[in-house]
Design an enzyme around this catalytic site. Structure first.
Site, PDB file in Angstrom:
ATOM      1  N   ASP A   1       0.854  -1.192   0.000  1.00  0.00           N
ATOM      2  CA  ASP A   1       0.000   0.000   0.000  1.00  0.00           C
ATOM      3  C   ASP A   1       0.888   1.240   0.000  1.00  0.00           C
ATOM      4  O   ASP A   1       1.731   1.412   0.871  1.00  0.00           O
ATOM      5  CB  ASP A   1      -0.898  -0.031   1.253  1.00  0.00           C
TER       6      ASP A   1
ATOM      7  N   ASP B   1      -3.755   2.258  -5.313  1.00  0.00           N
ATOM      8  CA  ASP B   1      -2.424   2.244  -4.678  1.00  0.00           C
ATOM      9  C   ASP B   1      -2.201   1.022  -3.791  1.00  0.00           C
ATOM     10  O   ASP B   1      -1.328   1.024  -2.930  1.00  0.00           O
ATOM     11  CB  ASP B   1      -2.210   3.528  -3.855  1.00  0.00           C
ATOM     12  N   GLU B   2      -3.003  -0.012  -3.989  1.00  0.00           N
ATOM     13  CA  GLU B   2      -2.995  -1.096  -3.010  1.00  0.00           C
ATOM     14  C   GLU B   2      -3.267  -2.441  -3.687  1.00  0.00           C
ATOM     15  O   GLU B   2      -4.175  -2.533  -4.512  1.00  0.00           O
ATOM     16  CB  GLU B   2      -4.112  -0.761  -2.016  1.00  0.00           C
TER      17      GLU B   2
HETATM   18  P1  TTP Z   1      -5.226   5.024   0.974  1.00  0.00           P
HETATM   19  O1  TTP Z   1      -4.203   3.986   0.668  1.00  0.00           O
HETATM   20  O2  TTP Z   1      -6.364   4.661   1.852  1.00  0.00           O
HETATM   21  O3  TTP Z   1      -4.532   6.289   1.650  1.00  0.00           O
HETATM   22  P2  TTP Z   1      -3.134   6.936   1.357  1.00  0.00           P
HETATM   23  O4  TTP Z   1      -2.330   6.159   0.387  1.00  0.00           O
HETATM   24  O5  TTP Z   1      -3.343   8.371   0.986  1.00  0.00           O
HETATM   25  O6  TTP Z   1      -2.454   6.929   2.776  1.00  0.00           O
HETATM   26  P3  TTP Z   1      -1.882   5.674   3.591  1.00  0.00           P
HETATM   27  O7  TTP Z   1      -0.421   5.976   3.778  1.00  0.00           O
HETATM   28  O8  TTP Z   1      -2.632   5.681   4.871  1.00  0.00           O
HETATM   29  O9  TTP Z   1      -2.102   4.458   2.771  1.00  0.00           O
HETATM   30  O10 TTP Z   1      -5.824   5.596  -0.367  1.00  0.00           O
HETATM   31  C1  TTP Z   1      -5.052   5.723  -1.566  1.00  0.00           C
HETATM   32  C2  TTP Z   1      -5.463   6.961  -2.326  1.00  0.00           C
HETATM   33  O11 TTP Z   1      -6.859   6.911  -2.637  1.00  0.00           O
HETATM   34  C3  TTP Z   1      -5.274   8.238  -1.551  1.00  0.00           C
HETATM   35  O12 TTP Z   1      -3.964   8.764  -1.677  1.00  0.00           O
HETATM   36  C4  TTP Z   1      -6.316   9.141  -2.140  1.00  0.00           C
HETATM   37  C5  TTP Z   1      -7.429   8.213  -2.540  1.00  0.00           C
HETATM   38  N1  TTP Z   1      -8.496   8.277  -1.517  1.00  0.00           N
HETATM   39  C6  TTP Z   1      -9.522   9.190  -1.683  1.00  0.00           C
HETATM   40  O13 TTP Z   1      -9.577   9.891  -2.701  1.00  0.00           O
HETATM   41  N2  TTP Z   1     -10.480   9.282  -0.709  1.00  0.00           N
HETATM   42  C7  TTP Z   1     -10.467   8.505   0.427  1.00  0.00           C
HETATM   43  O14 TTP Z   1     -11.363   8.637   1.276  1.00  0.00           O
HETATM   44  C8  TTP Z   1      -9.410   7.546   0.586  1.00  0.00           C
HETATM   45  C9  TTP Z   1      -9.344   6.708   1.816  1.00  0.00           C
HETATM   46  C10 TTP Z   1      -8.451   7.487  -0.402  1.00  0.00           C
HETATM   47 MG    MG Z   2      -2.141   4.092   0.585  1.00  0.00          MG
END
Ligand code: TTP
Ligand code: MG
Length: 403
Positions: free
Chosen positions: A16, A112-113
């Protein structure tokens, strides 16, 4: 023996990206590195929400899905930028290419995951831990961004692991470490335990996973139905779900069975719309589009009709799915008897990002709006945003399907 093996071996990896959208913004604009960066908002004007916040901004309490207005109060000196989804999709493609160099068993969870199943890759690439380190390094070298990696015997534990030392984390959870990690955790940390389930559990005094373990399986099943068994297993770190690689997901569909058969066509359409929204939401989460819409109708006597239509261009929007489903029902005269079950789905699935270059310019704002709505629903539940028509909503049982 197969299932048992899954819990013994260390073959599942969850990757992730850290603060993904915000990190990409910092990558492309060195002047905002190390600063609180908040992505989102502008596409929806004043009522916009935060897509994501850099770790520097999170210190102020800013997080995804928070209204921008609130974020600005918490972090007034933050750098607020609109999203550039095209760029995020491009980087996402590069990251997934790295994954596919190691295994075809990649399950895309979002932009992203992903989960990777590395069973069978060891002779070529070494053990899972070395592959994890290589992937982390390659992501950094190729994109300039950091990923958090979790390695465990199954999906649930691997996801827990990748989250444990974010950002830039690398956590391995072996079978014999599962108990010590899970037992003290609040029940809300279990995958699939939403606000509602957490509340029910808390009301019964069940606050931690350790406490949950003390509840007999039959009691949990009585309380939560199917979810009860899942809770029972997750509390013990058992998760036998396979990696659903892109090629293994053939279709996404939802169906509803009515407690008593329906004749009111408007109500059937209201349910169809709701089901179409669910299908599209899952599809979008997996970053897919589908070319064939199919519907299913069943009458009281169990007579069942399936009909499908293949579209010119793959779709991932509710309007197309719902409209095609509706016309399939109308044109085939399927309302001649009261309806017991209705279902809708998409098949012939393709990776959405493969077409994104040509599609993005025309549907940019629609795309962002839908993504934001999906994200709000992820956070606050399916019913948080509804179209007027859904007010017709009937009580019915639902079944999710994914082949
Ligand atoms: P996530 O992997 O949930 O968050 P992140 O990568 O920003 O942070 P983390 O380090 O905690 O993993 O989500 C990936 C992308 O998806 C995030 O950068 C932006 C988008 N996203 C949104 O647009 N709205 C949301 O509510 C979430 C959770 C994510
Ligand atoms: Mg992320």
């Amino acid at each position: 023996m197969g299932d048992l093996n899954k819990n013994i071996e260390l073959n599942i990896m969850h990757v992730d990206m850290d603060a993904f959208f915000a990190s990409v913004e910092q990558l492309d604009d060195p002047s905002i590195r190390g600063k609180p960066v908040i992505v989102g908002g502008t596409a929806l004007g004043k009522r916009g929400v935060v897509s994501t916040a850099s770790y520097e901004a999170r210190k102020y309490g800013v997080h995804s899905a928070m209204p921008i207005i609130k974020a600005k109060k918490l972090c007034p000196h933050g750098i607020y930028v609109p999203g550039r989804h095209h760029r995020y999709a491009e980087i996402s493609d590069n990251i997934f290419e790295i994954f596919y160099n190691y295994t075809p068993l990649v399950e895309k969870i979002s932009i992203d995951e992903a989960f990777l199943d590395l069973t069978g890759c060891h002779r070529l690439f070494g053990d899972t831990i070395s592959i994890g380190k290589k992937i982390k390094n390659e992501v950094k070298e190729r994109t300039g961004l950091t990923a958090s990696v979790g390695i465990a015997p199954n999906k649930f534990m691997a996801k827990m692991a990748s989250d444990m030392e974010k950002p830039d984390g690398f956590v391995v959870i072996k079978s014999d470490e599962i108990d010590k990690i899970l037992i003290p955790l609040p029940v809300g940390k279990l995958w699939g335990v939403g606000k509602k389930t957490e509340k029910i559990l808390r009301e019964k005094g069940i606050k931690t996973v350790g406490m949950l373990r003390k509840i007999p399986r039959s009691d949990l099943e009585k309380m939560f139905g199917k979810l009860g068994l899942r809770l029972y297993n997750l509390a013990r770190g058992i998760d036998n779900r396979n990696i659903e690689s892109f090629s293994s997901v053939k279709s996404i569909s939802h169906e509803a069975t009515f407690s008593s058969s329906l004749e009111d066509i408007d109500k059937i359409y209201a349910v169809l719309l709701e089901l179409s929204q669910k299908v599209v939401r899952r599809l979008r989460k997996k970053q897919m589009k589908g070319s064939t819409v199919f519907i299913k109708i069943r009458y009281d006597n169990f007579e069942t009709f399936n009909r499908s239509l293949t579209l010119k261009n793959p779709a991932d929007d509710v309007d197309t799915v719902y409209r095609v489903g509706k016309s399939l029902m109308e044109e085939n005269n399927l309302f001649k008897k009261p309806v017991r079950l209705v279902g809708i789905g998409l098949e012939s699935l393709t990776d959405k990002n493969q077409q994104q270059l040509s599609l993005f310019s025309s549907s940019d704002s629609e795309e962002r709006l839908s993504t934001t709505i999906d994200n709000i629903k992820d956070r606050f539940g399916e019913k948080s945003i509804r179209r007027a028509r859904n007010l017709y909503y009937e009580v019915y049982e639902q079944k999710n399907k994914q082949d």
